[in-house]
Design an enzyme around this catalytic site. Structure first.
Site, PDB file in Angstrom:
ATOM      1  N   PRO A  92      75.029 110.316  57.081  1.00 35.05           N
ATOM      2  CA  PRO A  92      74.123 109.165  57.145  1.00 35.05           C
ATOM      3  C   PRO A  92      74.594 108.211  58.239  1.00 35.05           C
ATOM      4  O   PRO A  92      75.797 107.955  58.365  1.00 35.05           O
ATOM      5  CB  PRO A  92      74.258 108.533  55.761  1.00 35.05           C
ATOM      6  CG  PRO A  92      75.590 108.962  55.265  1.00 35.05           C
ATOM      7  CD  PRO A  92      75.887 110.297  55.890  1.00 35.05           C
ATOM      8  N   ASP A 127      69.357 106.160  59.821  1.00 33.68           N
ATOM      9  CA  ASP A 127      68.664 105.313  58.850  1.00 33.68           C
ATOM     10  C   ASP A 127      68.254 103.992  59.499  1.00 33.68           C
ATOM     11  O   ASP A 127      68.658 102.915  59.068  1.00 33.68           O
ATOM     12  CB  ASP A 127      69.581 105.070  57.651  1.00 33.68           C
ATOM     13  CG  ASP A 127      68.841 104.529  56.432  1.00 33.68           C
ATOM     14  OD1 ASP A 127      67.782 105.077  56.099  1.00 33.68           O
ATOM     15  OD2 ASP A 127      69.335 103.559  55.824  1.00 33.68           O
ATOM     16  N   ASP A 181      80.984 110.388  56.423  1.00 37.05           N
ATOM     17  CA  ASP A 181      80.489 109.083  56.877  1.00 37.05           C
ATOM     18  C   ASP A 181      80.597 108.988  58.391  1.00 37.05           C
ATOM     19  O   ASP A 181      81.472 109.592  59.010  1.00 37.05           O
ATOM     20  CB  ASP A 181      81.279 107.952  56.219  1.00 37.05           C
ATOM     21  CG  ASP A 181      80.855 107.719  54.780  1.00 37.05           C
ATOM     22  OD1 ASP A 181      79.835 108.309  54.348  1.00 37.05           O
ATOM     23  OD2 ASP A 181      81.544 106.961  54.072  1.00 37.05           O
ATOM     24  N   ASP A 190      81.734 106.872  60.391  1.00 31.58           N
ATOM     25  CA  ASP A 190      82.921 106.306  61.026  1.00 31.58           C
ATOM     26  C   ASP A 190      84.194 107.035  60.597  1.00 31.58           C
ATOM     27  O   ASP A 190      85.293 106.560  60.833  1.00 31.58           O
ATOM     28  CB  ASP A 190      83.041 104.800  60.739  1.00 31.58           C
ATOM     29  CG  ASP A 190      82.499 104.414  59.379  1.00 31.58           C
ATOM     30  OD1 ASP A 190      82.560 105.254  58.456  1.00 31.58           O
ATOM     31  OD2 ASP A 190      82.006 103.286  59.242  1.00 31.58           O
ATOM     32  N   ASP A 216      77.720 106.890  44.853  1.00 25.43           N
ATOM     33  CA  ASP A 216      78.586 108.055  45.016  1.00 25.43           C
ATOM     34  C   ASP A 216      79.322 108.371  43.716  1.00 25.43           C
ATOM     35  O   ASP A 216      79.535 109.540  43.382  1.00 25.43           O
ATOM     36  CB  ASP A 216      79.582 107.843  46.166  1.00 25.43           C
ATOM     37  CG  ASP A 216      80.258 106.483  46.138  1.00 25.43           C
ATOM     38  OD1 ASP A 216      79.933 105.653  45.281  1.00 25.43           O
ATOM     39  OD2 ASP A 216      81.128 106.251  47.013  1.00 25.43           O
TER      40      ASP A 216
END
Length: 638
Positions: free
Chosen positions: A10, A42, A93, A95, A179
């Site tokens: 994402p 997104d 993720d 990053d 999550d």
């Protein structure tokens, strides 16, 4: 060829931080046609959409889906699951990044063990990761036999058919702990969960701007409403009893009790602190039965009891006291033995600069808490134990690579000692006396330590405190003289213990990651060196159990011409002796700088260190050792 793994990422305004993620995906050891990356943008408003479009145009296995902003990670992850063609889905993720072999190793491990979920070892750069879970490989794990519940981030590999068959998806919208709900459900429904601990798969990174979504201050009302949804998942999939209490305990400990302790609580503004407390108390009273808190460590039980008894002021007082508790250690011994660095140390807790003490009452060890009898009675009435299980205290030694935060537990043998303390009768300190053997060839979960700087940490776990600190700044007088490097591994490389600056902590330089070895030879003087009829001997601050082949290079001080000579390190006293038979016939009549070449695995050849001594050869071959600064300067070309 069918797709083995679909990686779903994402994406929302990551800026430069996405580059490490992209690079790690392109470096994967799986063939390009066996995995795919699906970036779900997104609604990013920075330059990321264009960057991802270029990436997808250049690489057939890199894909991008653009959508309107949804406000959180749940919907883009679900969109990625729907688009995934792989046998397994991996969540990353934007990053964070992966180890180069992560997808291949996790996939093969999952297939080998017929797992629905594969959890790969994580490293946290500024972010906590569940260390205990990754002590060993766990090919057949579940929530009952392994601390899986400590790892609820989605950065794992999931069998897609398993997700589809059970209709497991992320909750969508701007919310917290989606999550936790997703991962808890997979753990409870999976036929098998496999934990891979002998390869560092996932690097969980705190951004320098601290703008990761999980680091933003949350609304307590919404947060604990979402937390109840995770508890609902456990309730639907377990029966009342020990297992349910154990799973609930994870949220009570991590999301509630630990938020109300020490510096973590005191750092919050007073109004927000109280709002957080009120919401936590609501969940504790509503959902956490007595069996949940009973399994906590004593200090955690005390916090939970203060919440149950609604004693907020006492909770703050306890936090102020706990804020002063920290681990302290003293390095006692340091020596190479049979290829391993043996590290002897003592460790204990201190509070407000003095040793932490415990009490003895009716033959049992007790916590010496900063409470009056009224508060102590309320704690007992709420069911909390103030017994101090000091005989269960333990100490660990951890090596952590500085650039990646990869860390590995080392084997430790230790004893617990109760040392009488000043004050009340029966008061004592708990001192842990430990020794660890760090073998550079096996210290990374039976694999060699990679090149880099490995910092040494010790970690004390006792009575509900688990804290770590660096080792070495406080050390015995004999340790400095014992500090020396050694050649290790196949191919050989230098492993050098050294003291950091300015604090003097112990670190390991593996394969010349620093220039520290240059400093170790800086004290060599002509008086230390022996030259006799072509034979050169130089004492070095190195450990050598057996003779080691190294190299010697001489450089003409005037012309820069070079001559190499085979050399050997041989054990000598507390160190090693560098010995070489020099090619005298090529050296006569000139002055030479001397360089030592130690093997370097990452260079594939020697790493050269200029020694602070040189040689002056007369025309008849006679030579004398001089300081390097006394050699003539090299002539500049006309």
């Amino acid at each position: 060829m069918s797709v083995k793994v679909s990686v779903v990422i994402p994406v929302y305004n990551p800026g430069q931080y996405i580059e490490d993620c992209i690079a790690s995906l392109l470096r994967q050891s799986l063939p390009d046609d066996t995995y795919e990356a699906i970036f779900v943008n997104d609604g990013s408003t920075d330059g990321t959409p264009e960057r991802l479009d270029r990436l997808a145009a250049e690489h057939a296995h890199m894909h991008v889906i653009h959508q309107e902003p949804s406000g959180w990670s749940g919907k883009p992850r679900n969109v990625g699951i729907a688009a995934a063609r792989g046998e397994f889905v991996m969540f990353v993720d934007n990053d964070d990044w992966l180890g180069d072999e992560a997808l291949e190793r996790m996939y093969e491990y999952g297939v080998e063990n017929n797992a629905d979920v594969i959890v790969g070892k994580m490293a946290g750069k500024g972010r906590p990761v569940p260390l205990e879970l990754f002590r060993v490989n766990r090919p057949h794990a579940n929530v009952g036999n392994a601390p899986l519940i400590d790892s609820l981030t989605p950065h794992k590999m999931f069998r897609k058919e398993f997700l589809d068959r059970n209709d497991i998806r992320f909750k969508e919208g701007r919310r917290r702990l989606e999550d936790h709900v997703f991962v808890a459900e997979t753990y409870l429904l999976a036929s098998n969960v496999a934990v891979l601990s002998d390869y560092l798969c996932y690097y969980h990174v705190k951004r320098e701007d601290a703008s990761n979504a999980g680091f933003q201050r949350f609304d307590p009302v919404g947060y604990f409403k979402n937390l109840r949804e995770a508890l609902d998942v456990v309730e639907r999939n377990t029966e009342p009893g020990a297992l349910r209490d154990k799973l609930y305990r994870r949220w009570l400990r991590n999301e509630m009790v630990e938020r109300l302790r020490g510096r973590r609580l005191l750092a919050l503004p007073e109004d927000y602190r109280r709002e957080l407390y009120d919401e936590i108390r609501g969940v504790v009273v509503e959902r956490m039965g007595p069996g949940v808190a009973a399994g906590l460590q004593p200090t955690q039980q005390v916090v939970a009891a203060l919440v149950t008894a609604d004693r907020f002021a006492d909770l703050e007082e306890l936090a102020r006291w706990e804020a002063g508790i920290k681990p302290t250690g003293r390095l006692e011994t340091l020596a190479w033995e049979t290829g391993a660095l043996r590290i002897g140390f003592t460790a204990e807790y201190e509070v407000a600069g003095s040793p932490l003490t415990f009490l003895t009452e009716d033959g049992e060890a007790r916590l010496d808490l900063p409470f009056g009898e009224d508060t102590a009675a309320a704690v007992r009435e709420a069911g909390a134990s103030t017994r101090a299980p000091v005989d269960q205290a333990k100490v660990d030694l951890v090596v952590r690579e500085r650039s990646t935060a990869a860390e590995f537990y080392q084997p430790v043998e230790f004893t617990r000692e109760r040392v009488p303390a000043d004050g009340a009768d029966g008061a004592f300190r708990l001192v842990l006396r430990a020794e660890s053997a760090v073998d550079p060839g096996t210290a990374a979960n039976r694999a060699p330590l990679g090149p880099g700087i490995w910092d040494i940490h010790f970690r004390i776990s006792a009575c509900g405190w688990t804290k770590e600190a660096r080792l070495g700044a406080v050390r015995a007088d004999t340790v400095d003289a014992a500090r020396q490097g050694t050649l290790s591994g196949t191919p050989r490389r230098l492993v050098l213990p050294y003291w950091t600056e300015p604090y003097g902590n112990l670190s390991l330089d593996v394969d010349h990651a620093t220039s520290r070895f240059d400093r170790d030879v800086a004290g060599i003087a002509p008086a230390h060196v022996t030259y006799d009829d072509g034979s050169l001997s130089v004492p070095l601050r190195l450990h050598a159990a057996d003779p080691e082949d190294v190299a010697l290079r001489l450089t003409d001080a005037t012309s820069g011409a070079k001559a190499e000579s085979p050399a050997t390190l041989v054990p000598k006293g507390d160190g090693a002796l560098l010995s070489s038979e020099l090619p005298v016939e090529t050296l006569t009549g000139r002055a030479w700088h001397v360089e030592l070449g130690l093997p370097s695995a990452k260079r594939g050849g020697p790493r050269w260190t200029v020694l602070p001594v040189g040689l002056r050869f007369a025309d008849d071959g006679a030579a004398r050792v001089v300081a390097a600064t006394a050699l003539p300067k090299r002539k500049k070309p006309a």
